[in-house]
Scaffold this motif. Structure first.
Motif, PDB file in Angstrom:
ATOM      1  N   LEU A 142       6.935  40.278 -51.968  1.00  0.00           N
ATOM      2  CA  LEU A 142       6.357  40.650 -50.882  1.00  0.00           C
ATOM      3  C   LEU A 142       5.897  42.258 -50.943  1.00  0.00           C
ATOM      4  O   LEU A 142       4.673  42.410 -50.766  1.00  0.00           O
ATOM      5  N   SER A 143       6.632  42.958 -51.439  1.00  0.00           N
ATOM      6  CA  SER A 143       6.447  44.513 -51.595  1.00  0.00           C
ATOM      7  C   SER A 143       5.548  44.742 -52.900  1.00  0.00           C
ATOM      8  O   SER A 143       4.663  45.949 -52.830  1.00  0.00           O
ATOM      9  N   LYS A 144       5.352  43.690 -53.676  1.00  0.00           N
ATOM     10  CA  LYS A 144       4.617  44.270 -54.924  1.00  0.00           C
ATOM     11  C   LYS A 144       3.356  43.218 -55.180  1.00  0.00           C
ATOM     12  O   LYS A 144       2.500  43.878 -55.931  1.00  0.00           O
ATOM     13  N   CYS A 145       3.223  42.459 -54.452  1.00  0.00           N
ATOM     14  CA  CYS A 145       2.163  41.662 -54.416  1.00  0.00           C
ATOM     15  C   CYS A 145       1.091  41.928 -53.224  1.00  0.00           C
ATOM     16  O   CYS A 145       1.660  41.890 -52.100  1.00  0.00           O
ATOM     17  N   THR A 146      -0.361  41.778 -53.621  1.00  0.00           N
ATOM     18  CA  THR A 146      -1.345  42.105 -52.423  1.00  0.00           C
ATOM     19  C   THR A 146      -1.530  40.795 -51.684  1.00  0.00           C
ATOM     20  O   THR A 146      -1.554  40.829 -50.498  1.00  0.00           O
ATOM     21  N   ALA A 147      -1.254  39.511 -52.237  1.00  0.00           N
ATOM     22  CA  ALA A 147      -1.313  38.447 -51.498  1.00  0.00           C
ATOM     23  C   ALA A 147      -0.475  37.470 -52.213  1.00  0.00           C
ATOM     24  O   ALA A 147      -0.139  37.292 -53.459  1.00  0.00           O
ATOM     25  N   ILE A 148      -0.080  36.488 -51.520  1.00  0.00           N
ATOM     26  CA  ILE A 148       0.824  35.289 -51.857  1.00  0.00           C
ATOM     27  C   ILE A 148       0.391  33.909 -51.475  1.00  0.00           C
ATOM     28  O   ILE A 148       0.130  33.966 -50.027  1.00  0.00           O
ATOM     29  N   PHE A 149       0.095  33.024 -52.175  1.00  0.00           N
ATOM     30  CA  PHE A 149      -0.790  31.792 -51.935  1.00  0.00           C
ATOM     31  C   PHE A 149       0.476  30.487 -51.977  1.00  0.00           C
ATOM     32  O   PHE A 149       1.133  30.483 -53.226  1.00  0.00           O
ATOM     33  N   CYS A 150       0.588  29.967 -50.907  1.00  0.00           N
ATOM     34  CA  CYS A 150       1.204  28.522 -51.137  1.00  0.00           C
ATOM     35  C   CYS A 150       0.688  27.355 -51.023  1.00  0.00           C
ATOM     36  O   CYS A 150      -0.530  27.265 -50.126  1.00  0.00           O
ATOM     37  N   VAL A 151       0.950  26.353 -51.782  1.00  0.00           N
ATOM     38  CA  VAL A 151       0.157  25.205 -51.677  1.00  0.00           C
ATOM     39  C   VAL A 151       0.308  24.360 -50.359  1.00  0.00           C
ATOM     40  O   VAL A 151      -0.562  23.372 -50.418  1.00  0.00           O
ATOM     41  N   SER A 152       1.379  24.679 -49.767  1.00  0.00           N
ATOM     42  CA  SER A 152       1.495  23.750 -48.589  1.00  0.00           C
ATOM     43  C   SER A 152       2.184  24.709 -47.472  1.00  0.00           C
ATOM     44  O   SER A 152       2.688  25.622 -47.629  1.00  0.00           O
ATOM     45  N   GLU A 153       2.256  24.095 -46.258  1.00  0.00           N
ATOM     46  CA  GLU A 153       2.869  24.946 -44.984  1.00  0.00           C
ATOM     47  C   GLU A 153       4.580  24.869 -45.469  1.00  0.00           C
ATOM     48  O   GLU A 153       5.301  25.751 -45.058  1.00  0.00           O
TER      49      GLU A 153
END
Length: 377
Positions: A142-153
């Motif tokens: 979280l501290s190093k990525c501008t965005a995190i995408f997950c394929v599902s809830e």
């Protein structure tokens, strides 16, 4: 004017896991999803995909195929990351984005060696993956990525489990599928399984049930598509061999096709009446579910992981799936043409995971990331 500038000037660098084959004939879910998103992306001319070298890549002009060298003294995935970074760092373009798929442990090294924003895509449960198993590791991401995408809830929930704050940089981006049919297809008396021939996919349950059911429905065909490894038709391991042997012995109603490309699978789904997805593990998304719905196939699936998010009320979901439960639901469906038709229409009419929608959503996130990052840096 600023948005127009980013659209024209920005470059996107996509890093695939080394085991992925970005190949028209050997692609598995991650490669298929990346390819589907690219079809509709407004950034298409500015995207580079980095992965292991393949014979027939999708988007040949966008693909950078790399041949692994043992002399690099690096793991295959670290080798790909290293080679990608060499190319990026030798480029004088100062507006670039890096997108890492399914390899969270590469984030630290890539962040150290480059100045551009990083997006990380999770196609599996983060708590089972190297580099994101612990809360501390996920907080580091979280501290190093501008965005995190997950394929599902489901995957998003697993990522944020134990983290006290619901970070705005964590997004759900369902995998998109290309619906190629304009109208509901003609269905045949065919039941289908598509997936890897491994225990967690429940293929043994499928074969055991068909062994009991086939002789009761002699005018039906039962199909099995898949192999034991991603993008590879070589069958390895006693489990897969035992499953195939047992399936073939059932009789001439069964057909084993091995690993097949997406065009073949789409044709089979177009004619199939029922698909069985008997997963024993917590599927993060289940691309085959969305593909089945896009072709109007009646669905019987495990109620586990991210599958219920896709199926919702449009198929039969079995909690704690086992042989007797699966056999019971399949026989009821085989005996009831009216219910089959209702399920098929539910699947067809309520399909919503279009690749165009997914691609546009991703492009919107990209635009926001780039505007925010390059205005503030």
């Amino acid at each position: 004017m600023l948005k127009h500038l980013h659209k024209k000037k920005m470059k996107i660098n996509i890093l695939l896991p080394h085991k992925e084959k970005f190949d028209k004939n050997k692609a598995s879910s991650v490669s298929i999803t990346v390819q589907n998103n690219m079809i509709h992306s407004k950034y298409l001319d500015h995207i580079k995909i980095f992965g292991q070298n393949v014979k027939s890549p999708f988007f040949k002009n966008n693909f950078v195929g790399l041949n692994y060298s043992f002399l690099s003294f690096k793991s295959k995935n670290k080798f790909l990351a290293h080679e990608m970074l060499k190319i990026i760092n030798n480029d004088d373009d100062n507006k670039q984005l890096i997108e890492i798929h399914n390899r969270p442990y590469l984030v630290n090294k890539i962040k150290e060696k480059n100045k551009f924003p990083i997006s990380l895509f999770f196609h599996n449960n983060p708590q089972n993956m190297k580099g994101s198993k612990s809360v501390e590791e996920r907080e580091n991401i979280l501290s190093k990525c501008t965005a995190i995408f997950c394929v599902s809830e489901y995957v998003k929930k697993k990522f944020l489990e134990g983290i006290n704050k619901n970070f705005k940089t964590v997004h759900v981006l369902h995998n998109g599928v290309e619906r190629k049919l304009k109208r509901f297809p003609i269905k045949k008396k065919e039941v289908l399984f598509v997936g890897r021939l491994v225990p967690e996919k429940g293929v043994d349950l499928y074969v055991d049930v068909i062994n009991e059911v086939a002789h009761k429905f002699p005018d039906w065909e039962f199909d099995l598509i898949g192999s034991s490894r991603l993008g590879d038709d070589k069958i390895k391991g006693s489990f897969a061999n035992n499953v195939i042997t047992k399936f073939k012995k059932i009789g001439n109603q069964t057909k084993f096709f091995g690993f097949q490309n997406q065009d073949f699978i789409q044709e089979k789904m177009k004619s199939a009446s029922i698909i069985i997805i008997p997963s024993k593990w917590e599927e993060p998304f289940g691309l085959v579910v969305a593909e089945a719905m896009s072709n109007g196939v009646g669905i019987i699936a495990s109620k586990i992981g991210g599958i219920p998010e896709i199926v919702r009320e449009n198929g039969i979901l079995i909690k704690d799936i086992n042989k007797s439960k699966l056999q019971n639901e399949l026989e009821k469906l085989l005996n009831n043409p009216r219910k089959r038709k209702i399920l098929q229409k539910l699947s067809w009419n309520n399909f919503e995971h279009y690749s165009k929608t997914s691609s546009e959503k991703l492009d919107n996130y990209r635009s926001r990331i780039l505007s925010s990052f390059f205005v503030n840096n």
